[in-house]
Design an enzyme around this catalytic site. Structure first.
Site, short mmCIF file in Angstrom:
data_model
loop_
_atom_site.label_atom_id
_atom_site.label_comp_id
_atom_site.label_asym_id
_atom_site.label_seq_id
_atom_site.Cartn_x
_atom_site.Cartn_y
_atom_site.Cartn_z
CE LYS A 178 -15.16 -21.44 7.95
NZ LYS A 178 -16.26 -20.79 7.17
CD GLU A 253 -3.10 -9.70 5.19
OE1 GLU A 253 -3.43 -8.50 5.16
OE2 GLU A 253 -1.93 -10.07 4.99
CB CYS A 287 -9.88 -5.99 1.96
SG CYS A 287 -8.60 -6.56 0.85
CD GLU A 385 -14.38 -3.55 5.65
OE1 GLU A 385 -14.59 -4.31 6.61
OE2 GLU A 385 -13.49 -3.75 4.80
P1 NAD Z 1 -15.92 -12.69 8.40
O1 NAD Z 1 -14.97 -12.22 9.42
O2 NAD Z 1 -17.36 -12.67 8.72
O3 NAD Z 1 -15.59 -14.18 7.94
C1 NAD Z 1 -14.35 -14.55 7.42
C2 NAD Z 1 -14.13 -16.02 7.67
O4 NAD Z 1 -14.04 -16.24 9.07
C3 NAD Z 1 -15.27 -16.92 7.17
O5 NAD Z 1 -14.74 -18.11 6.65
C4 NAD Z 1 -16.04 -17.21 8.45
O6 NAD Z 1 -16.75 -18.43 8.40
C5 NAD Z 1 -14.92 -17.29 9.45
N1 NAD Z 1 -15.30 -17.09 10.86
C6 NAD Z 1 -16.31 -16.35 11.35
N2 NAD Z 1 -16.33 -16.45 12.70
C7 NAD Z 1 -15.32 -17.26 13.06
C8 NAD Z 1 -14.82 -17.73 14.30
N3 NAD Z 1 -15.42 -17.42 15.47
N4 NAD Z 1 -13.74 -18.53 14.31
C9 NAD Z 1 -13.14 -18.87 13.15
N5 NAD Z 1 -13.58 -18.47 11.94
C10 NAD Z 1 -14.65 -17.66 11.90
O7 NAD Z 1 -15.61 -11.82 7.10
P2 NAD Z 1 -16.38 -11.81 5.72
O8 NAD Z 1 -17.65 -11.05 5.91
O9 NAD Z 1 -16.41 -13.20 5.17
O10 NAD Z 1 -15.37 -10.97 4.81
C11 NAD Z 1 -15.41 -9.60 4.68
C12 NAD Z 1 -14.30 -8.96 5.51
O11 NAD Z 1 -13.04 -9.47 5.10
C13 NAD Z 1 -14.21 -7.46 5.31
O12 NAD Z 1 -14.03 -6.85 6.55
C14 NAD Z 1 -12.98 -7.29 4.44
O13 NAD Z 1 -12.32 -6.04 4.56
C15 NAD Z 1 -12.12 -8.40 4.94
N6 NAD Z 1 -11.09 -8.71 3.95
C16 NAD Z 1 -9.80 -8.35 4.24
C17 NAD Z 1 -8.79 -8.61 3.31
C18 NAD Z 1 -7.37 -8.22 3.60
O14 NAD Z 1 -6.48 -8.73 2.93
N7 NAD Z 1 -7.11 -7.35 4.55
C19 NAD Z 1 -9.11 -9.25 2.11
C20 NAD Z 1 -10.44 -9.61 1.86
C21 NAD Z 1 -11.42 -9.35 2.81
#
Ligand code: NAD
Length: 493
Positions: A178, A253, A287, A385
């Site tokens: 997804k 992550e 991240c 963040e």
């Molecule tokens: P997000 O949590 O908003 O979304 C991530 C994914 O989760 C998207 O595909 C979204 O559609 C999905 N999602 C949202 N709500 C959901 C639910 N209720 N059930 C299942 N899936 C759901 O994050 P974002 O804004 O897309 O990404 C940025 C974040 O990701 C930042 O906090 C960043 O630090 C983190 N990040 C972490 C790493 C790591 O390896 N630690 C790497 C990259 C990004």
């Protein structure tokens, strides 16, 4: 300028076919330079997830039953197919995410490397055996867990998708991906890549959609025993709660607010370059960004003013321009989120560079990288963040204070330490609460090493053997070799 072959419709890929959502609904996809809608993507619901899971279940026995060597061969072909699309991928990624083209160009190579690396891991994988003298022998077999649910964010979307796809496929899982709804474009390349590489239909299924709809349906599906998630901490918490219903294995992550600790004896030029790149590359949407810079007092003023000068000099511009260092932030909503933090920061600390829309860029999600100095530890810009080109700088006087400040947030993903005193460097590396440390080095990855965070930055590790552990279940089989001496219950006459 839009890339060639830009699709106006982005469909799910289920059972080897490109399909619309079961109810025909779509969502808008826009680019971050003009913020205009350029495509409609299928808006997945539980009906689509049900179809995708059913397809993945059908394909599971065949894929799981292949020898590791057979899967390795296919993974290598995937890597080749990714690299063959190098230019198109870079153009798509730049257009959809706003990532500068020079940084998007590295993504195909990194994604391909993920497939080659995990192919090598399983080709070399042995299973453990344990012997108890002459009497008993036990051996482990690893079985793929089943249908994996992979949920990914919008920063470097294709590369992060590959980081999950490669180990899941190598391990023998079939899966549903997804992708993030703000950046579904590059994921539209996967179907042709997998088809060209000879991945059997239904092994990989892609369901696009909104997190709370398609993502949630995947998390709630009883036939998906495993969720690998990369995204924000709040969403991660929510997914863990939802996964409890079916006791799913989860890998999380999550977010970060990583410190870069710079001592006065550091190689100043190297530290400055690394701090700049660490927080402002990938538009600051990274991240592991070193978004808090802690500088030892004697170097503080000089370091801060040079950081400010460099930030003011950063070339912000169209992502497609090879001269651009920081492009357009991914989405107007995210742009507002980051700008809101700039306003908060103005009240909390001293803004010494950037923080404004560059005057030559009237439209699009552009921001001159911002440097805040004298940031207190309880400031929101120190604690939260921001995930954009914004850095918080603070002084420290002692090693203990440096450690205390480094650990003073809920996060614990990465940390960067700059000092010429290696004993001190190692001491700090051990004391800082984070999953990953770079000592006198910037964010160079080695795919064999564990990747992940502690505290609110995540649960579990991916990378190397850790990924294979996650996507497989170990089963132990105990075999008696000699006579069996079992207490003879019920045998007394
Ligand atoms: P997000 O949590 O908003 O979304 C991530 C994914 O989760 C998207 O595909 C979204 O559609 C999905 N999602 C949202 N709500 C959901 C639910 N209720 N059930 C299942 N899936 C759901 O994050 P974002 O804004 O897309 O990404 C940025 C974040 O990701 C930042 O906090 C960043 O630090 C983190 N990040 C972490 C790493 C790591 O390896 N630690 C790497 C990259 C990004």
């Amino acid at each position: 300028m839009s890339p060639e072959n830009l699709p106006s419709v982005i469909r799910h890929w289920i059972g080897g076919e490109l399909v619309d959502a079961a109810d025909g609904r779509t969502f808008d996809v826009s680019d971050p330079v003009s913020n205009t809608v350029y495509a409609q993507a299928a808006r997945g619901t539980s009906a689509d997830v049900d179809r995708a899971v059913a397809a993945a279940r059908t394909a599971f026995p065949g894929w799981a039953g292949l020898s590791n060597r057979a899967r390795t061969t296919i993974l290598y072909r995937i890597a080749d197919a990714v690299e063959a699309r190098h230019d198109r991928l870079a153009a798509f990624e730049t257009y959809d995410t706003g990532l500068p083209i020079t940084q998007a160009r590295g993504q195909a190579r990194r994604a391909a490397e993920n497939f080659r690396y995990f192919a090598d891991v399983i080709a070399a994988l042995g299973e453990e055996a344990f012997r108890q003298g002459e009497d008993q022998f036990s051996y482990v077999v690893r079985k793929p867990v089943g249908v994996a649910g992979l949920i990914t964010p919008w920063n470097t979307p294709f590369m992060l998708e590959s980081w999950k796809l490669a180990p899941a496929l190598a391990s023998g899982c079939t899966l549903i991906l997804k992708p993030a709804e703000w950046t579904p474009l590059s994921a539209s390349l996967w179907p042709e890549i997998f088809a060209e590489a000879g991945v059997p239909a239904s092994v990989v299924n892609i369901v696009h959609g909104i997190g709370e709809e398609a993502g949630q349906a995947l998390v709630d599906h009883p036939d998906v025993p495993l969720i690998s998630f990369t995204g924000s901490t709040d969403t991660g918490r929510h997914i863990i709660r939802s996964s409890a219903q079916h006791l799913k294995a989860t890998s999380m992550e999550l977010g970060g607010k990583s410190p870069a600790v710079v001592f006065a004896d550091a190689d100043l030029e190297a530290a400055l370059d690394s701090v700049m790149f660490g927080v402002f590359s990938l538009n600051g949407e990274r991240c592991t960004a070193g978004s808090r810079v802690l500088v030892e007092r004697p170097l503080y003023e000089e370091f801060t003013s040079r950081l400010a000068q460099r930030a003011a000099n950063v070339r912000v511009g169209p992502p497609s321009d090879p001269a651009t260092e920081v492009g357009a932030l991914v989405h107007p909503e995210h742009y507002e989120h980051v700008r809101n933090y700039i306003e908060i920061g103005r009240k909390e600390a001293r803004l010494v560079a950037g923080g404004e829309r560059p005057s030559h860029l009237a439209a699009g999600n552009y921001l001159q990288p911002a440097v805040f100095a004298d940031v207190e530890r309880d400031a929101r810009i120190f604690q939260e963040e921001i995930f954009g080109p914004v850095v918080a700088v603070a002084p420290f006087d002692t090693e203990d204070e440096a450690i205390e400040l480094a650990n003073a947030t809920q996060y614990g993903l990465a940390a960067y330490i700059w000092t010429s005193d290696l004993k001190r460097g190692h001491r700090i590396a051990h004391a800082v609460e984070s999953g990953m440390i770079w000592l006198n080095s910037h964010n160079i990855r080695d795919l064999r090493t564990p990747f992940g965070g502690v505290k609110a930055s995540g649960v579990g590790r991916e990378g190397g053997a850790h990924s294979i552990d996650f996507y497989t279940e170990s089963k132990i089989i105990h075999v008696a070799l000699g006579d069996v001496h079992t207490p003879r219950f019920g045998a007394a006459s």
